[in-house]
Design a protein around this motif. Structure first.
Motif, PDB file in Angstrom:
ATOM      1  N   LYS A  42      54.211  -2.131  18.052  1.00 24.59           N
ATOM      2  CA  LYS A  42      55.150  -3.240  17.902  1.00 24.59           C
ATOM      3  C   LYS A  42      54.436  -4.578  17.962  1.00 24.59           C
ATOM      4  CE  LYS A  42      59.293  -0.864  19.594  1.00 24.59           C
ATOM      5  NZ  LYS A  42      60.372  -0.851  20.619  1.00 24.59           N
ATOM      6  N   GLU A  43      53.471  -4.697  18.881  1.00 21.28           N
ATOM      7  CA  GLU A  43      52.698  -5.936  18.965  1.00 21.28           C
ATOM      8  C   GLU A  43      51.939  -6.183  17.672  1.00 21.28           C
ATOM      9  OE1 GLU A  43      51.087  -6.794  23.362  1.00 21.28           O
ATOM     10  OE2 GLU A  43      50.561  -4.797  22.631  1.00 21.28           O
ATOM     11  N   LEU A  44      51.269  -5.155  17.173  1.00 24.04           N
ATOM     12  CA  LEU A  44      50.479  -5.317  15.956  1.00 24.04           C
ATOM     13  C   LEU A  44      51.351  -5.663  14.759  1.00 24.04           C
ATOM     14  CD1 LEU A  44      47.697  -2.595  16.123  1.00 24.04           C
ATOM     15  CD2 LEU A  44      47.396  -5.055  15.938  1.00 24.04           C
ATOM     16  N   SER A  45      52.504  -5.061  14.678  1.00 22.12           N
ATOM     17  CA  SER A  45      53.422  -5.369  13.595  1.00 22.12           C
ATOM     18  C   SER A  45      53.806  -6.845  13.620  1.00 22.12           C
ATOM     19  CB  SER A  45      54.672  -4.501  13.703  1.00 22.12           C
ATOM     20  OG  SER A  45      55.584  -4.804  12.674  1.00 22.12           O
ATOM     21  N   ARG A  46      54.100  -7.327  14.803  1.00 22.83           N
ATOM     22  CA  ARG A  46      54.488  -8.744  14.955  1.00 22.83           C
ATOM     23  C   ARG A  46      53.321  -9.681  14.652  1.00 22.83           C
ATOM     24  NH1 ARG A  46      56.080  -8.221  19.633  1.00 22.83           N
ATOM     25  NH2 ARG A  46      54.476  -9.279  20.883  1.00 22.83           N
ATOM     26  N   TYR A  47      52.141  -9.371  15.196  1.00 23.23           N
ATOM     27  CA  TYR A  47      50.960 -10.210  14.981  1.00 23.23           C
ATOM     28  C   TYR A  47      50.551 -10.229  13.517  1.00 23.23           C
ATOM     29  CZ  TYR A  47      50.296  -9.947  20.085  1.00 23.23           C
ATOM     30  OH  TYR A  47      50.450 -10.025  21.444  1.00 23.23           O
ATOM     31  N   TYR A  48      50.587  -9.057  12.898  1.00 20.98           N
ATOM     32  CA  TYR A  48      50.200  -8.958  11.489  1.00 20.98           C
ATOM     33  C   TYR A  48      51.107  -9.830  10.624  1.00 20.98           C
ATOM     34  CZ  TYR A  48      49.448  -6.975   6.853  1.00 20.98           C
ATOM     35  OH  TYR A  48      49.189  -6.820   5.514  1.00 20.98           O
ATOM     36  N   GLU A  49      52.400  -9.695  10.818  1.00 19.81           N
ATOM     37  CA  GLU A  49      53.354 -10.442   9.995  1.00 19.81           C
ATOM     38  C   GLU A  49      53.253 -11.943  10.241  1.00 19.81           C
ATOM     39  OE1 GLU A  49      58.170 -10.514   9.070  1.00 19.81           O
ATOM     40  OE2 GLU A  49      57.246  -8.811  10.097  1.00 19.81           O
ATOM     41  N   LYS A  50      52.988 -12.333  11.467  1.00 15.79           N
ATOM     42  CA  LYS A  50      52.974 -13.757  11.824  1.00 15.79           C
ATOM     43  C   LYS A  50      51.675 -14.444  11.410  1.00 15.79           C
ATOM     44  CE  LYS A  50      53.602 -16.847  15.809  1.00 15.79           C
ATOM     45  NZ  LYS A  50      53.889 -16.918  17.271  1.00 15.79           N
ATOM     46  N   TRP A  51      50.525 -13.784  11.631  1.00 12.83           N
ATOM     47  CA  TRP A  51      49.242 -14.459  11.473  1.00 12.83           C
ATOM     48  C   TRP A  51      48.332 -13.878  10.387  1.00 12.83           C
ATOM     49  CZ3 TRP A  51      49.578 -13.704  17.266  1.00 12.83           C
ATOM     50  CH2 TRP A  51      50.140 -14.828  17.890  1.00 12.83           C
ATOM     51  N   ILE A  52      48.257 -12.569  10.300  1.00 13.70           N
ATOM     52  CA  ILE A  52      47.303 -11.960   9.376  1.00 13.70           C
ATOM     53  C   ILE A  52      47.810 -11.991   7.939  1.00 13.70           C
ATOM     54  CG2 ILE A  52      46.057  -9.861   8.759  1.00 13.70           C
ATOM     55  CD1 ILE A  52      45.018 -11.058  11.303  1.00 13.70           C
ATOM     56  N   GLN A  53      49.007 -11.497   7.730  1.00 20.42           N
ATOM     57  CA  GLN A  53      49.529 -11.381   6.371  1.00 20.42           C
ATOM     58  C   GLN A  53      49.520 -12.697   5.589  1.00 20.42           C
ATOM     59  OE1 GLN A  53      53.709 -10.437   5.839  1.00 20.42           O
ATOM     60  NE2 GLN A  53      53.184  -8.936   4.265  1.00 20.42           N
ATOM     61  N   PRO A  54      49.926 -13.834   6.180  1.00 16.89           N
ATOM     62  CA  PRO A  54      49.921 -15.089   5.402  1.00 16.89           C
ATOM     63  C   PRO A  54      48.519 -15.579   5.045  1.00 16.89           C
ATOM     64  CG  PRO A  54      51.354 -15.248   7.331  1.00 16.89           C
ATOM     65  CD  PRO A  54      50.526 -14.011   7.512  1.00 16.89           C
ATOM     66  N   ASN A  55      47.491 -15.000   5.671  1.00 16.16           N
ATOM     67  CA  ASN A  55      46.132 -15.503   5.474  1.00 16.16           C
ATOM     68  C   ASN A  55      45.170 -14.458   4.919  1.00 16.16           C
ATOM     69  OD1 ASN A  55      46.320 -18.304   6.716  1.00 16.16           O
ATOM     70  ND2 ASN A  55      47.115 -17.036   8.394  1.00 16.16           N
ATOM     71  N   LEU A  56      45.690 -13.395   4.328  1.00 13.57           N
ATOM     72  CA  LEU A  56      44.842 -12.303   3.858  1.00 13.57           C
ATOM     73  C   LEU A  56      43.807 -12.738   2.826  1.00 13.57           C
ATOM     74  CD1 LEU A  56      47.441  -9.398   3.512  1.00 13.57           C
ATOM     75  CD2 LEU A  56      45.580  -9.557   5.170  1.00 13.57           C
ATOM     76  N   ASN A  57      44.100 -13.797   2.081  1.00 13.06           N
ATOM     77  CA  ASN A  57      43.218 -14.194   0.981  1.00 13.06           C
ATOM     78  C   ASN A  57      42.237 -15.305   1.337  1.00 13.06           C
ATOM     79  OD1 ASN A  57      44.292 -12.347  -0.927  1.00 13.06           O
ATOM     80  ND2 ASN A  57      46.049 -13.692  -1.255  1.00 13.06           N
ATOM     81  N   ILE A  58      42.247 -15.780   2.572  1.00 20.97           N
ATOM     82  CA  ILE A  58      41.260 -16.802   2.927  1.00 20.97           C
ATOM     83  C   ILE A  58      39.877 -16.162   2.990  1.00 20.97           C
ATOM     84  CG2 ILE A  58      42.954 -18.196   4.192  1.00 20.97           C
ATOM     85  CD1 ILE A  58      41.685 -17.196   6.796  1.00 20.97           C
TER      86      ILE A  58
ATOM     87  N   ARG B 268      35.520 -16.236   3.976  1.00 22.80           N
ATOM     88  CA  ARG B 268      34.722 -16.394   5.182  1.00 22.80           C
ATOM     89  C   ARG B 268      34.354 -17.840   5.480  1.00 22.80           C
ATOM     90  NH1 ARG B 268      30.324 -11.488   4.236  1.00 22.80           N
ATOM     91  NH2 ARG B 268      31.688  -9.750   4.794  1.00 22.80           N
ATOM     92  N   VAL B 269      34.350 -18.689   4.474  1.00 27.27           N
ATOM     93  CA  VAL B 269      33.978 -20.090   4.704  1.00 27.27           C
ATOM     94  C   VAL B 269      35.064 -20.856   5.441  1.00 27.27           C
ATOM     95  CG1 VAL B 269      32.437 -20.149   2.715  1.00 27.27           C
ATOM     96  CG2 VAL B 269      34.820 -20.826   2.431  1.00 27.27           C
ATOM     97  N   ASN B 270      36.280 -20.330   5.432  1.00 22.97           N
ATOM     98  CA  ASN B 270      37.387 -20.960   6.145  1.00 22.97           C
ATOM     99  C   ASN B 270      37.276 -20.618   7.632  1.00 22.97           C
ATOM    100  OD1 ASN B 270      39.945 -21.592   7.277  1.00 22.97           O
ATOM    101  ND2 ASN B 270      40.931 -21.327   5.284  1.00 22.97           N
ATOM    102  N   PRO B 271      37.193 -21.607   8.531  1.00 23.40           N
ATOM    103  CA  PRO B 271      37.075 -21.322   9.964  1.00 23.40           C
ATOM    104  C   PRO B 271      38.173 -20.409  10.493  1.00 23.40           C
ATOM    105  CG  PRO B 271      36.707 -23.654   9.544  1.00 23.40           C
ATOM    106  CD  PRO B 271      37.196 -23.054   8.252  1.00 23.40           C
ATOM    107  N   LEU B 272      39.348 -20.457   9.875  1.00 24.39           N
ATOM    108  CA  LEU B 272      40.452 -19.617  10.328  1.00 24.39           C
ATOM    109  C   LEU B 272      40.127 -18.139  10.158  1.00 24.39           C
ATOM    110  CD1 LEU B 272      43.343 -19.532  11.444  1.00 24.39           C
ATOM    111  CD2 LEU B 272      44.178 -19.698   9.072  1.00 24.39           C
TER     112      LEU B 272
END
Length: 265
Positions: free
Chosen positions: A184-200, A202-206
């Motif tokens: 449940k934690e991973l599902s929430r974290y993925y949707e909130k932070w990882i998924q919107p940034n999948l295409n950034i 390595r040069v992006n500090p994020l």
């Protein structure tokens, strides 16, 4: 050269790590001081009495022979590339992932650095080699330019490598970050932070903030998310490493028809 003769290099220059790094591919082509600073963040030793003791222990335990056998085994098993592997003492008291390090590694496209000390369980060496060499084999299969790798690529690299550890070494040898969060934690974290940034890239500090869980993000967030995505894709199959080795990272994304987040079963 596969397992590089760093035992000889250390005998000559243990107190001068820059001289050792100048013999490596990266050290010959890049700023060797910057390379050393980067490798220290991942666990490479600093010149000290402790490093000398570790080196002597590495010789006594014949680690160069141990890793020669591992390299031959997995290069044949995965039909992987022949790249130099550098065995060096680990920096015990400081490191990127933990305050007291026992082993660590860094993989580039065409060489691997492993930072070691004596282990009570020799299987720990295999787990480290499997993880890092898996990165090398996958990079060889994907044929992507360094600047084109995205956060999605990075988390899948880590997830696949640790699933290879699980497959070949056993679940007791996988890293602690694979069990750091429940579904449940991973599902929430993925949707909130990882998924919107999948295409950034390595040069992006994020990228590193999310991958490693730096700043205010959960520790080792990207690693844990990658492991879970691969877990979801393997669907209870026991042996998937060879099957998944060259799959594009997008293969491991959740089914968009049913959910835009990690599915919790």
């Amino acid at each position: 050269m596969t397992i590089a003769p760093t035992d000889e290099w250390l005998a000559e220059s243990l107190d001068n790590p820059l001289a050792i790094l100048k013999k490596t591919k990266q050290g010959r082509s890049d700023d060797v001081e910057s390379l050393y600073q980067y490798l220290m963040k991942h666990g490479m030793y600093r010149p000290a009495i402790a490093a000398k003791k570790i080196y002597e222990s590495m010789k006594e335990n014949k680690l160069w022979e141990v890793f020669m056998k591992l390299e031959r085994l997995y290069r044949r098993r995965w039909d992987g590339p022949n790249v130099p592997v550098y065995l060096l003492p680990v920096q015990e008291r400081r490191g990127l992932f933990q305050t007291s390090m026992k082993k660590s590694g860094v993989c580039f496209k065409d060489e691997i650095y492993l930072f070691l000390k004596e282990q009570e369980d020799i299987k720990e060496y295999e787990a480290l080699f499997v993880h890092e060499y898996h990165h090398c084999v996958r990079m060889d299969r994907l044929k992507k330019k360094d600047e084109d790798y995205t956060l999605l690529d990075s988390i899948i690299f880590e997830g696949l490598a640790e699933h290879a550890v699980r497959e070949y070494c056993g679940s007791e040898y996988v890293a602690a970050w694979t069990k750091a969060y429940d579904d449940k934690e991973l599902s929430r974290y993925y949707e909130k932070w990882i998924q919107p940034n999948l295409n950034i890239t390595r040069v992006n500090p994020l990228h590193d903030h999310l991958l490693l869980g730096q700043k205010s993000y959960p520790r080792m967030l990207g690693y844990a998310a990658g492991y879970y995505l691969v877990e979801h894709a393997r669907k209870n199959k026991q042996a998937v490493t060879n099957l998944f080795m060259g799959k594009p990272s997008s293969f491991f994304l959740p089914n968009k028809k049913t959910s835009t987040s990690i599915e919790v079963e």
